[in-house]
Design an enzyme around this catalytic site. Structure first.
Site, mmCIF file in Angstrom:
data_model
loop_
_atom_site.group_PDB
_atom_site.id
_atom_site.type_symbol
_atom_site.label_atom_id
_atom_site.label_comp_id
_atom_site.label_asym_id
_atom_site.label_seq_id
_atom_site.Cartn_x
_atom_site.Cartn_y
_atom_site.Cartn_z
ATOM 1 N N HIS A 1 117.254 -3.794 76.362
ATOM 2 C CA HIS A 1 117.981 -4.108 75.127
ATOM 3 C C HIS A 1 119.474 -4.176 75.400
ATOM 4 O O HIS A 1 120.263 -4.366 74.506
ATOM 5 C CB HIS A 1 117.712 -2.990 74.112
ATOM 6 C CG HIS A 1 117.744 -1.677 74.810
ATOM 7 N ND1 HIS A 1 116.626 -1.119 75.379
ATOM 8 C CD2 HIS A 1 118.772 -0.872 75.145
ATOM 9 C CE1 HIS A 1 116.978 0.005 76.005
ATOM 10 N NE2 HIS A 1 118.266 0.158 75.873
ATOM 11 N N CYS A 2 119.872 -3.960 76.659
ATOM 12 C CA CYS A 2 121.308 -3.945 76.957
ATOM 13 C C CYS A 2 121.739 -5.214 77.668
ATOM 14 O O CYS A 2 122.419 -6.064 77.126
ATOM 15 C CB CYS A 2 121.648 -2.737 77.834
ATOM 16 S SG CYS A 2 121.261 -1.189 77.075
ATOM 17 N N LEU A 3 121.283 -5.307 78.928
ATOM 18 C CA LEU A 3 121.848 -6.357 79.768
ATOM 19 C C LEU A 3 121.580 -7.779 79.299
ATOM 20 O O LEU A 3 122.464 -8.629 79.375
ATOM 21 C CB LEU A 3 121.408 -6.155 81.222
ATOM 22 C CG LEU A 3 122.408 -5.308 82.011
ATOM 23 C CD1 LEU A 3 122.516 -3.919 81.444
ATOM 24 C CD2 LEU A 3 122.038 -5.248 83.452
#
Ligand code: SAJ
Length: 417
Positions: A258-260
């Site tokens: 869900h970040c990069l």
């Protein structure tokens, strides 16, 4: 001290538990009724928070999990830890907007509101503050305080938990910074003040864009090295012997989580929107990393072709579906795209990953319970995620062709990314 944590997910719940531990009265608010029911029952759905920790917070009488904003009345600090996803490749700040609008009526003089959600520089002062002001009739930075502190929760990291990870802190003005830093000084070992909220917002995006770009670099290098007949994995390992000026990243089947796959696009979106320019590093990294699943399937097709087999009808087993080892998180996982491509080509796909819960299991993929079962009857096995609990040695001697996207298996029938 009454503290509200808006959002009780993998970021918000650890903050809430730490605040309870520090003696605060804590209200954890979340729109998801199921989550709140689980929390009220002492059942944690966040890997890093045990049921025991949650039960102890509940037993202290200083933790309330609720869906009702009325319960936040009288708060001193509010921390917003809601998702900031992409929707049609554009930043979706609706969760921040809704949270701010719900909080605003309860903003009193002297309170502090802190945003932790990952977002582009300017969100705190240009989006969050005005909503809080209009909903309270008070002045941000004067009557109440506003700041930003990026979340750095790394799910599953046993060394760097919320308390141990240095916390970048900021305020819309000096008095706000003092309040924000004072809040976190009670909760974490180290706070790192910066001069403004935009610098703090950019810090987080830089951290993750740095990773995204460097992963793309080694991914593209892996593609070329294979065609040049060079073992890129060995070169990366050798380069990481350099004690300074190098940071090891390894190729993979793509970038999930869900970040990069999300955060860098917040940066490139803002640069394009506000400056009319392309943040080329981010866009190129997105292009390379997004293409890796296609590259994996292309390599698999070649392996089958070399064995006079077509993809259509081929029985292909995937080992590891989650986006990274030792987590069950399958969001944006490369496996999702690889499955889509393989099913589209007519392959029969099975998968092994005990970490991924049934309700998240991709449709069209037969679930197998073990590596042995994955190998049994397979025409080819693809290693996508090397969970620690998967015994990979079976693959080395099975005689079944293996495409290893993580360089964790050796053997005569094994090809690596
Ligand atoms: N990946 C590679 N090669 C690498 C590293 C990662 O292909 O060398 C892939 C992973 O397989 C995964 C994706 O990239 O699919 C993301 O991996 P990640 O290690 O960056 O893990 P995340 O997405 O959980 O990132 C989080 C981030 N933490 C926060 O945003 C608070 C990141 O800043 C951390 O650096 C990272 O964890 C971490 O260090 O584990």
């Amino acid at each position: 001290m009454k503290t509200v944590i808006v959002g009780q997910g993998y970021v918000g719940l650890p903050v809430a538990m730490r605040a309870v531990e520090a003696g605060h009265v804590v209200v954890g608010i979340d729109l998801d009724v199921n989550r709140i029911e689980l929390l009220q029952a002492g059942t944690s759905y966040v890997d890093d928070i045990s049921d025991a920790t949650l039960t102890s917070a509940l037993d202290s009488g200083r933790y309330l999990a609720t869906t009702q904003y009325e319960d936040v009345d009288g708060f001193d600090f509010a921390v917003i830890t809601v998702p900031t996803p992409l929707r049609d490749s554009l930043p979706d700040l609706s969760f921040i907007e809704k949270s701010a609008a719900s909080l605003a009526p309860f903003v009193r003089p002297g309170v502090t509101v802190i945003l932790e959600s990952t977002t582009y520089p300017g969100t705190t002062e240009e989006l969050l503050s005005p909503i809080l002001e209009s909903g309270s009739g008070l002045r941000a930075g004067v009557d109440f305080y506003v700041g930003y502190s990026p979340e750095r929760i790394d799910p599953g990291n046993k060394v760097w938990g919320f308390k141990e990870t240095p916390k970048v802190v900021s305020g819309m003005n000096p008095v706000s910074l003092r309040s924000v830093q004072g809040f976190y000084d009670e909760l974490v070992d180290t706070t790192v003040p910066v001069s403004g909220t935009k610098e703090a917002e950019l810090t987080k995006l830089l951290e993750n864009t740095f990773r995204h770009v460097n992963i793309a670099l080694v991914n593209e290098l892996a593609i070329f090295a294979d065609q040049l007949g060079v073992n890129v994995w060995e070169s990366i390992e050798a380069a990481s012997s350099k004690p300074f000026g190098f940071m090891k990243f390894t190729p993979g089947p793509g970038v999930g989580g869900h970040c990069l796959p999300v955060d860098p696009s917040y940066l490139s979106w803002q640069v394009r929107k506000q400056l009319g320019m392309n943040f080329r590093f981010v866009e190129l990294a997105n292009d390379v990393n997004d293409h890796m699943p296609n590259y994996v399937v292309q390599r698999v097709m070649t392996m089958l072709n070399d064995r006079s087999k077509s993809v259509r009808g081929a029985r292909i087993s995937l080992v590891g579906l989650a986006y990274k080892p030792n987590t069950g998180d399958i969001r944006e996982a490369p496996s999702i795209r690889i499955i889509e491509l393989l099913l589209g080509l007519g392959a029969v796909v099975s998968g092994l990953d005990s970490h991924v819960e049934d309700h998240r299991w991709p449709s069209g993929v037969v679930r197998v319970p073990s590596v042995e079962a994955a190998v049994d009857e397979a025409d080819l096995v693809i290693v996508l995620t090397n969970h620690a609990d998967i015994e990979l040695n079976v693959l080395s001697t099975s005689g079944v062709p293996v495409f290893d996207a993580r360089n964790v298996v050796t053997g005569p029938e094994v090809e690596r990314l």
